[in-house]
Design a protein around this motif. Structure first.
Motif, PDB file in Angstrom:
ATOM      1  N   ALA A 187       0.757   5.755   2.836  1.00 34.30           N
ATOM      2  CA  ALA A 187       1.257   6.921   2.837  1.00 34.30           C
ATOM      3  C   ALA A 187       2.604   6.719   2.848  1.00 34.30           C
ATOM      4  CB  ALA A 187       0.316   8.165   3.051  1.00 34.30           C
ATOM      5  N   GLU A 188       3.088   6.247   4.409  1.00 37.00           N
ATOM      6  CA  GLU A 188       4.367   6.216   4.446  1.00 37.00           C
ATOM      7  C   GLU A 188       5.026   4.481   3.411  1.00 37.00           C
ATOM      8  OE1 GLU A 188       3.957   3.804   8.461  1.00 37.00           O
ATOM      9  OE2 GLU A 188       3.028   5.429   9.268  1.00 37.00           O
ATOM     10  N   LEU A 189       4.342   3.939   3.113  1.00 31.61           N
ATOM     11  CA  LEU A 189       4.783   2.678   2.342  1.00 31.61           C
ATOM     12  C   LEU A 189       4.716   2.973   1.150  1.00 31.61           C
ATOM     13  CD1 LEU A 189       2.498  -0.288   2.943  1.00 31.61           C
ATOM     14  CD2 LEU A 189       4.540   0.351   3.418  1.00 31.61           C
ATOM     15  N   THR A 190       4.120   4.245   0.642  1.00 32.05           N
ATOM     16  CA  THR A 190       4.106   4.529  -1.292  1.00 32.05           C
ATOM     17  C   THR A 190       5.108   5.863  -0.890  1.00 32.05           C
ATOM     18  OG1 THR A 190       2.119   5.325  -0.951  1.00 32.05           O
ATOM     19  CG2 THR A 190       2.158   3.662  -1.461  1.00 32.05           C
ATOM     20  N   GLY A 191       5.471   6.175   0.164  1.00 31.76           N
ATOM     21  CA  GLY A 191       5.767   7.590  -0.290  1.00 31.76           C
ATOM     22  C   GLY A 191       5.090   9.005  -0.953  1.00 31.76           C
ATOM     23  N   LEU A 192       3.923   8.778  -0.238  1.00 33.76           N
ATOM     24  CA  LEU A 192       2.721   9.743  -0.683  1.00 33.76           C
ATOM     25  C   LEU A 192       2.786  10.494   0.434  1.00 33.76           C
ATOM     26  CD1 LEU A 192       0.405   7.203  -3.296  1.00 33.76           C
ATOM     27  CD2 LEU A 192       2.453   9.330  -3.947  1.00 33.76           C
ATOM     28  N   THR A 230      -0.814  11.845   2.692  1.00 36.06           N
ATOM     29  CA  THR A 230      -1.988  11.070   2.899  1.00 36.06           C
ATOM     30  C   THR A 230      -3.058  12.012   1.858  1.00 36.06           C
ATOM     31  OG1 THR A 230      -2.577  13.523   4.289  1.00 36.06           O
ATOM     32  CG2 THR A 230      -1.566  11.140   5.487  1.00 36.06           C
ATOM     33  N   GLY A 231      -2.694  12.784   1.211  1.00 40.02           N
ATOM     34  CA  GLY A 231      -4.188  12.799   0.076  1.00 40.02           C
ATOM     35  C   GLY A 231      -4.518  12.103  -1.156  1.00 40.02           C
ATOM     36  N   SER A 232      -2.634  12.170  -1.769  1.00 45.03           N
ATOM     37  CA  SER A 232      -2.478  11.337  -2.734  1.00 45.03           C
ATOM     38  C   SER A 232      -2.741   9.809  -2.584  1.00 45.03           C
ATOM     39  CB  SER A 232      -0.759  11.204  -3.279  1.00 45.03           C
ATOM     40  OG  SER A 232      -0.917  12.719  -3.762  1.00 45.03           O
ATOM     41  N   ALA A 233      -2.050   9.215  -0.582  1.00 48.14           N
ATOM     42  CA  ALA A 233      -2.446   8.173  -0.651  1.00 48.14           C
ATOM     43  C   ALA A 233      -3.844   7.827  -0.175  1.00 48.14           C
ATOM     44  CB  ALA A 233      -2.146   7.774   0.451  1.00 48.14           C
ATOM     45  N   THR A 234      -4.297   8.809   0.229  1.00 48.16           N
ATOM     46  CA  THR A 234      -5.819   8.409  -0.101  1.00 48.16           C
ATOM     47  C   THR A 234      -6.925   8.296  -1.431  1.00 48.16           C
ATOM     48  OG1 THR A 234      -6.693   9.897   2.136  1.00 48.16           O
ATOM     49  CG2 THR A 234      -8.194   9.902   0.393  1.00 48.16           C
ATOM     50  N   ARG A 235      -6.869   9.544  -2.466  1.00 50.20           N
ATOM     51  CA  ARG A 235      -6.632   9.251  -3.821  1.00 50.20           C
ATOM     52  C   ARG A 235      -6.344   7.969  -4.595  1.00 50.20           C
ATOM     53  NH1 ARG A 235      -5.955  14.680  -3.098  1.00 50.20           N
ATOM     54  NH2 ARG A 235      -3.291  14.353  -4.390  1.00 50.20           N
ATOM     55  N   LEU A 236      -5.499   7.279  -4.010  1.00 48.82           N
ATOM     56  CA  LEU A 236      -4.721   6.265  -4.477  1.00 48.82           C
ATOM     57  C   LEU A 236      -5.607   4.834  -3.831  1.00 48.82           C
ATOM     58  CD1 LEU A 236      -1.561   4.584  -4.977  1.00 48.82           C
ATOM     59  CD2 LEU A 236      -3.057   3.683  -3.367  1.00 48.82           C
ATOM     60  N   VAL A 237      -6.777   5.241  -2.618  1.00 50.52           N
ATOM     61  CA  VAL A 237      -7.638   4.344  -2.287  1.00 50.52           C
ATOM     62  C   VAL A 237      -8.167   4.111  -2.437  1.00 50.52           C
ATOM     63  CG1 VAL A 237      -8.621   3.452  -0.060  1.00 50.52           C
ATOM     64  CG2 VAL A 237      -6.094   4.252   0.063  1.00 50.52           C
ATOM     65  N   ASP A 238      -8.971   5.160  -3.446  1.00 49.28           N
ATOM     66  CA  ASP A 238     -10.317   5.440  -4.084  1.00 49.28           C
ATOM     67  C   ASP A 238      -9.979   5.159  -5.024  1.00 49.28           C
ATOM     68  OD1 ASP A 238     -10.888   7.445  -1.302  1.00 49.28           O
ATOM     69  OD2 ASP A 238     -10.412   9.389  -3.096  1.00 49.28           O
ATOM     70  N   ARG A 239      -9.041   5.239  -5.997  1.00 46.56           N
ATOM     71  CA  ARG A 239      -8.982   4.229  -6.835  1.00 46.56           C
ATOM     72  C   ARG A 239      -9.158   2.657  -6.947  1.00 46.56           C
ATOM     73  NH1 ARG A 239      -5.171   8.816  -8.095  1.00 46.56           N
ATOM     74  NH2 ARG A 239      -3.239   6.956  -8.100  1.00 46.56           N
ATOM     75  N   LEU A 240      -7.948   2.556  -6.171  1.00 46.40           N
ATOM     76  CA  LEU A 240      -8.276   1.215  -5.982  1.00 46.40           C
ATOM     77  C   LEU A 240      -9.706   0.299  -5.082  1.00 46.40           C
ATOM     78  CD1 LEU A 240      -4.895   0.489  -4.169  1.00 46.40           C
ATOM     79  CD2 LEU A 240      -5.300  -0.026  -6.664  1.00 46.40           C
ATOM     80  N   GLU A 241     -10.373   0.952  -5.004  1.00 48.96           N
ATOM     81  CA  GLU A 241     -11.005   0.868  -4.179  1.00 48.96           C
ATOM     82  C   GLU A 241     -12.316   0.919  -5.262  1.00 48.96           C
ATOM     83  OE1 GLU A 241     -14.288   1.699  -0.590  1.00 48.96           O
ATOM     84  OE2 GLU A 241     -13.481   3.544  -0.939  1.00 48.96           O
ATOM     85  N   ARG A 242     -12.209   1.448  -6.075  1.00 45.74           N
ATOM     86  CA  ARG A 242     -13.167   1.349  -7.572  1.00 45.74           C
ATOM     87  C   ARG A 242     -13.094   1.011  -8.379  1.00 45.74           C
ATOM     88  NH1 ARG A 242     -12.565   7.470  -6.678  1.00 45.74           N
ATOM     89  NH2 ARG A 242     -11.224   7.652  -9.046  1.00 45.74           N
ATOM     90  N   ALA A 243     -11.761  -0.025  -8.421  1.00 47.53           N
ATOM     91  CA  ALA A 243     -11.519  -1.092  -9.150  1.00 47.53           C
ATOM     92  C   ALA A 243     -11.424  -2.571  -8.389  1.00 47.53           C
ATOM     93  CB  ALA A 243      -9.765  -0.610  -9.413  1.00 47.53           C
ATOM     94  N   GLY A 244     -11.861  -2.186  -7.277  1.00 48.13           N
ATOM     95  CA  GLY A 244     -12.478  -3.637  -6.660  1.00 48.13           C
ATOM     96  C   GLY A 244     -11.448  -4.038  -5.872  1.00 48.13           C
ATOM     97  N   TYR A 245     -10.256  -3.720  -5.850  1.00 54.01           N
ATOM     98  CA  TYR A 245      -9.281  -4.489  -4.773  1.00 54.01           C
ATOM     99  C   TYR A 245      -8.880  -4.421  -3.860  1.00 54.01           C
ATOM    100  CZ  TYR A 245      -6.691  -5.284  -9.748  1.00 54.01           C
ATOM    101  OH  TYR A 245      -6.400  -6.415 -11.285  1.00 54.01           O
ATOM    102  N   VAL A 246      -9.473  -3.154  -3.316  1.00 56.05           N
ATOM    103  CA  VAL A 246      -9.576  -2.484  -1.620  1.00 56.05           C
ATOM    104  C   VAL A 246     -10.804  -2.248  -1.198  1.00 56.05           C
ATOM    105  CG1 VAL A 246      -7.349  -2.572  -1.641  1.00 56.05           C
ATOM    106  CG2 VAL A 246      -8.919  -0.413  -1.786  1.00 56.05           C
ATOM    107  N   THR A 247     -11.163  -2.812   0.353  1.00 54.07           N
ATOM    108  CA  THR A 247     -12.810  -2.176   0.745  1.00 54.07           C
ATOM    109  C   THR A 247     -11.892  -1.617   2.027  1.00 54.07           C
ATOM    110  OG1 THR A 247     -12.784  -3.822   1.855  1.00 54.07           O
ATOM    111  CG2 THR A 247     -13.704  -3.775  -0.200  1.00 54.07           C
ATOM    112  N   ARG A 248     -12.813   0.258   2.165  1.00 50.09           N
ATOM    113  CA  ARG A 248     -12.524   0.009   3.977  1.00 50.09           C
ATOM    114  C   ARG A 248     -13.524   0.040   4.922  1.00 50.09           C
ATOM    115  NH1 ARG A 248     -12.262   5.392   0.045  1.00 50.09           N
ATOM    116  NH2 ARG A 248     -10.128   5.867   0.317  1.00 50.09           N
ATOM    117  N   ALA A 249     -12.832   0.019   6.100  1.00 47.04           N
ATOM    118  CA  ALA A 249     -13.680  -0.561   6.601  1.00 47.04           C
ATOM    119  C   ALA A 249     -13.313   0.056   8.172  1.00 47.04           C
ATOM    120  CB  ALA A 249     -14.349  -2.133   7.313  1.00 47.04           C
ATOM    121  N   ARG A 250     -14.607   0.713   8.986  1.00 53.38           N
ATOM    122  CA  ARG A 250     -13.547   0.994  10.612  1.00 53.38           C
ATOM    123  C   ARG A 250     -13.350  -0.444  11.335  1.00 53.38           C
ATOM    124  NH1 ARG A 250     -14.214   6.297  11.160  1.00 53.38           N
ATOM    125  NH2 ARG A 250     -16.041   6.774  10.249  1.00 53.38           N
ATOM    126  N   ASP A 251     -12.770   0.424  11.749  1.00 52.03           N
ATOM    127  CA  ASP A 251     -11.097  -0.709  13.115  1.00 52.03           C
ATOM    128  C   ASP A 251     -11.789  -1.028  13.836  1.00 52.03           C
ATOM    129  OD1 ASP A 251      -9.573  -1.710  15.047  1.00 52.03           O
ATOM    130  OD2 ASP A 251      -7.774  -0.362  14.975  1.00 52.03           O
TER     131      ASP A 251
END
Length: 165
Positions: free
Chosen positions: A66-71, A73-94
């Protein structure tokens, strides 16, 4: 009768030309960004998020995205959802702080992303090679200042204003 200096008129003409060229430059970049996004079957904002994630040293939180993009946090979450569906990113617990979820890029998909940029970079490299060191330093300074000013103006626009007065 002494002649008036043409410097103020020349400066005004140059600033007017700069204004017009800047608008064409921004439009050209937006259209270029759209074309690259289309090639990769991504939304233009998602493309630039991947670009920014590629510059980060380690996986990041959605808040950092959200900081990097200026979005928001809700919009950033949806962006990550799209990137995850497209196979570009994964989510994992720290592993250090189990409450945090980190977003990491997928190396193979980022290699595909990088291949498109690599294919396009030759023309940019040739263009920049034509500049001397002082001109390159000016371009770097201009781009840094543009990034800083853009961040301020984005924040102002998102807060309902029109940017700095």
């Amino acid at each position: 009768m002494p002649q008036k200096s043409s410097a103020p008129r020349r400066r005004a003409a140059m600033l007017a030309e700069l204004s017009a060229v800047s608008r064409r430059y921004m439009a050209a970049y937006a259209l270029f960004n759209q074309a690259v996004a289309d090639r990769l079957r991504l939304h233009p904002t998602d493309l630039q998020c991947l670009n920014l994630l590629g510059l980060e040293a380690a996986p990041v939180t959605t808040g950092r995205i959200a900081e990097l993009t200026g979005l928001t946090t809700g919009s950033a979450t949806r962006l990550v959802d799209r990137l995850e569906r497209a196979g570009y990113v994964t989510r994992a617990r720290d592993t250090v702080d189990r409450r945090r979820v980190l977003v990491a890029t997928v190396p193979g998909r980022m290699a595909e992303f990088g291949a498109v940029w690599e294919q396009l970079s030759g023309g940019w490299a040739a263009m920049f090679e034509a500049y001397d060191d002082d001109e390159v330093a000016l371009l770097i300074a201009h781009m840094r200042r543009t990034v800083e000013l853009s961040a301020v103006q984005i924040a102002g626009l998102r807060e309902g204003g029109g940017g700095p007065e």
